[in-house]
Design an enzyme around this catalytic site. Structure first.
Site, short mmCIF file in Angstrom:
data_model
loop_
_atom_site.label_atom_id
_atom_site.label_comp_id
_atom_site.label_asym_id
_atom_site.label_seq_id
_atom_site.Cartn_x
_atom_site.Cartn_y
_atom_site.Cartn_z
N ALA A 57 15.00 49.13 34.11
CA ALA A 57 15.35 48.52 35.15
C ALA A 57 15.67 46.74 34.96
O ALA A 57 16.44 45.70 35.68
CB ALA A 57 15.01 48.51 36.34
N GLN A 104 13.30 51.65 42.25
CA GLN A 104 12.73 52.39 43.30
C GLN A 104 13.24 53.81 44.11
O GLN A 104 12.64 54.19 45.08
CB GLN A 104 11.97 51.60 44.36
N HIS A 121 10.37 55.10 34.02
CA HIS A 121 8.72 54.92 33.90
C HIS A 121 8.59 54.78 35.87
O HIS A 121 7.45 54.67 35.66
CB HIS A 121 7.83 53.68 33.11
N THR A 149 20.59 50.56 17.69
CA THR A 149 20.41 51.86 17.26
C THR A 149 19.85 52.87 18.66
O THR A 149 18.55 52.01 18.96
CB THR A 149 19.76 52.73 15.96
N CYS A 170 -4.81 36.61 43.86
CA CYS A 170 -5.62 37.13 42.54
C CYS A 170 -4.58 38.26 41.73
O CYS A 170 -5.19 37.92 40.56
CB CYS A 170 -7.00 37.38 43.23
C1 PLP Z 1 9.78 48.35 37.89
C2 PLP Z 1 10.77 48.24 38.77
C3 PLP Z 1 11.78 47.06 38.00
C4 PLP Z 1 11.56 46.69 36.32
O1 PLP Z 1 12.03 47.99 36.21
P1 PLP Z 1 11.18 47.91 34.33
O2 PLP Z 1 11.79 48.81 34.00
O3 PLP Z 1 9.96 47.69 34.71
O4 PLP Z 1 12.20 46.61 33.59
C5 PLP Z 1 12.74 46.81 38.75
N1 PLP Z 1 13.42 46.39 39.77
C6 PLP Z 1 12.28 47.41 40.49
C7 PLP Z 1 12.39 47.20 41.96
C8 PLP Z 1 11.40 47.84 40.33
O5 PLP Z 1 10.57 48.52 41.14
#
Ligand code: PLP
Length: 496
Positions: free
Chosen positions: A75, A183, A205, A243, A328
């Site tokens: 993302a 999300q 992921h 690729t 933190c």
């Molecule tokens: C996790 C997340 C991303 C980033 O995605 P990656 O695949 O880890 O680069 C971007 N936007 C939102 C809202 C996310 O929760």
């Protein structure tokens, strides 16, 4: 408590589904799918077939056509491609972009980059419930606006934006709309055609696929609105050359199919678990549900606690793997910018927990998490100077006197009170109350041990720098020890 913490951070990432992992392995080793999808021979064709199958699976989850899916590394890249690619391609027509203060960094940072390239960016501030709304967007659009980027589901609060209403505004004004759906995809029903989005980002992921692969939905006809970030072999309609990683893409595809198949059941189950968690927490006084009363994705619960210091709260919850607004745990020195944008003060933004539930979360885990959070919040509140009044238990016996002194105060990041039971010029006992970070609490408790037996004319056991060295306090926390010193000096003043 079990050795491994309870995983409540599904909004950060998810484990790969075993079926997805098996499929990915199949694509990696010598067999029928390891070939380069661009090659003309049967090995290439077999790999390309896997890629195209995955493209169709991703398209189904989004309500798109396969030809509208561009594979990326996740993302972050999808957001960069949409934001930078769309704005740069339109630079001759206009240089204004609209986004919001609660976007993910992978939208905010490209927007900041556009600022360096001569664009102006309007960052909308959401209402207290976390939503922007069509009226605020309409008011922000200008004649030179070339892109709107507003997320569907917020990663910290889970708040769902009414993107359909935003898209209607954009369409009417002829401005393309990108939405970060990382999300939302696989969590709530998504239909990019019905919603009339131009661009939408997702990542594998967050939905039980592998890290390092995602997609950008590019509406039919919107390809021309984008400029690529990379140049190379022309793959993915030259929007994202290189690729194609067959195993990653196949994993993303299957993860999307599985998420779509489980969506209705999982969203009902996770909503029930999230409500169980919230009902349990809401029993405590001074608990705030962030993002209420907006509609939210099923698996995310974000709560803030009054009268508790955020870093200490998280430190006391080592049995739970979760995210926090406390500075933190993040790269930034400030507490959650998302909660601040929703109008939460620094203390509430700091003392916030994001508990995100997912496929393997059980009711028993939710109950254990609830018990841990409740116990820790209660413990920290009882320890705070805001709690019970001083003097309890010791009594001023004959010849003894209670002396107390405070540093910091309510509303500050540190608030310390020492209570000394004195006899003549000698400290007989010392105890404390504290609202502060774990380092401050540690130093204050350690100092109480040092104070016993000390004389009034030599009350302070050295200076803050020495305490920091003795207790391994990081340099950025040194200022808090000055507040501790203030509390000791206040004791001296009252003792005189
Ligand atoms: C996790 C997340 C991303 C980033 O995605 P990656 O695949 O880890 O680069 C971007 N936007 C939102 C809202 C996310 O929760």
């Amino acid at each position: 408590m079990s050795a491994q913490p309870i995983y409540l951070d599904y909004a950060a990432t998810t484990p790969v589904d075993a079926r997805v992992a098996a499929l990915m392995a199949e694509c990696l080793t010598a067999g029928d799918a390891f070939g380069n999808p661009s090659s003309a021979h049967p090995f290439g064709a077999a790999a390309a077939a896997r890629v195209e199958h995955a493209r169709a699976q991703v398209a189904v989850l989004l309500g798109a056509d396969p030809a509208e899916i561009v594979f990326t590394s996740g993302a972050t890249e999808s957001n960069n491609l949409a934001v930078l690619g769309c704005a740069r391609a339109a630079a001759d027509r206009g240089r204004h972009v609209v986004s919001s203060r609660t976007e993910h960094k992978s939208v905010l940072d490209p927007c900041r980059q556009l600022g360096r390239e001569g664009f102006s960016v309007t960052y909308l501030t959401p209402a207290r419930d976390g939503r922007i709304g069509a009226a605020a967007l309409a008011a922000a659009l200008r004649r030179d606006t070339v892109l709107v980027s507003l997320m569907y589901a917020n990663n910290e609060t889970g708040v769902l934006e009414d993107v359909g209403a935003l898209a209607a505004v954009c369409r009417e004004r002829g401005v393309p709309l990108h939405s970060d759906c990382a999300q939302a995809a696989g969590k709530v029903a998504l239909d990019v055609h019905a919603l009339q989005l131009d661009f939408a980002s997702l990542t594998a992921h967050k939905l039980y696929g592998p890290k390092g692969v995602g997609a950008l939905y590019v509406r039919h006809g919107a390809r021309a609105l984008l400029q690529p970030l990379n140049f190379g072999g022309g793959q993915e309609r030259a929007l994202r050359p290189g690729t194609l990683p067959t195993h990653q893409i196949a994993g993303l595809g299957l993860a999307c199919e599985l998420a779509g198949a489980a969506l209705a059941e999982e969203s009902a189950r996770l909503t029930a678990l999230r409500e169980r968690l919230w009902r349990g927490l809401a029993v405590l006084p001074g608990v705030h549900l962030n993002g209420a009363p907006a509609a939210r994705v099923p698996g995310i619960l974000n709560v803030s606690f009054e009268g508790v210091e955020g870093e200490s709260l998280v430190a006391g919850l080592a049995g739970l793997a979760l995210s926090t607004g406390a500075a933190c745990s993040s790269d930034s020195p400030d507490p959650s910018y998302v909660l601040r944008a929703l109008g939460r003060d620094t203390q509430l933004a700091q003392a916030s927990l994001r508990l995100s539930l997912g496929r393997f979360t059980t009711a028993a885990e939710v109950d254990r998490a609830l018990a841990s959070v409740t116990a820790e919040v209660s413990r920290l509140r009882a320890l705070s100077p805001a709690g019970a009044a001083a003097g309890g238990g010791w009594g001023d016996g004959p010849g003894t006197r209670l002396v107390s002194g405070e540093g910091g105060g309510p509303g500050r990041d540190t608030w310390v009170r020492f209570e000394l039971l004195t006899s003549g010029d000698t400290v007989k006992e010392a105890r404390f109350r504290v609202f502060g970070c774990p380092h401050t609490t540690d130093v204050v408790a350690w100092l109480c041990g040092q104070l016993r037996g000390r004389q009034r004319n030599a009350l302070l056991p050295g200076a803050p720098a020495a305490w920091a060295a003795a207790r391994a306090v990081p340099v950025e926390k040194l200022g808090r020890l000055l507040v501790v010193e203030d509390a000791l000096r206040a004791c001296l003043l009252h003792w005189a």
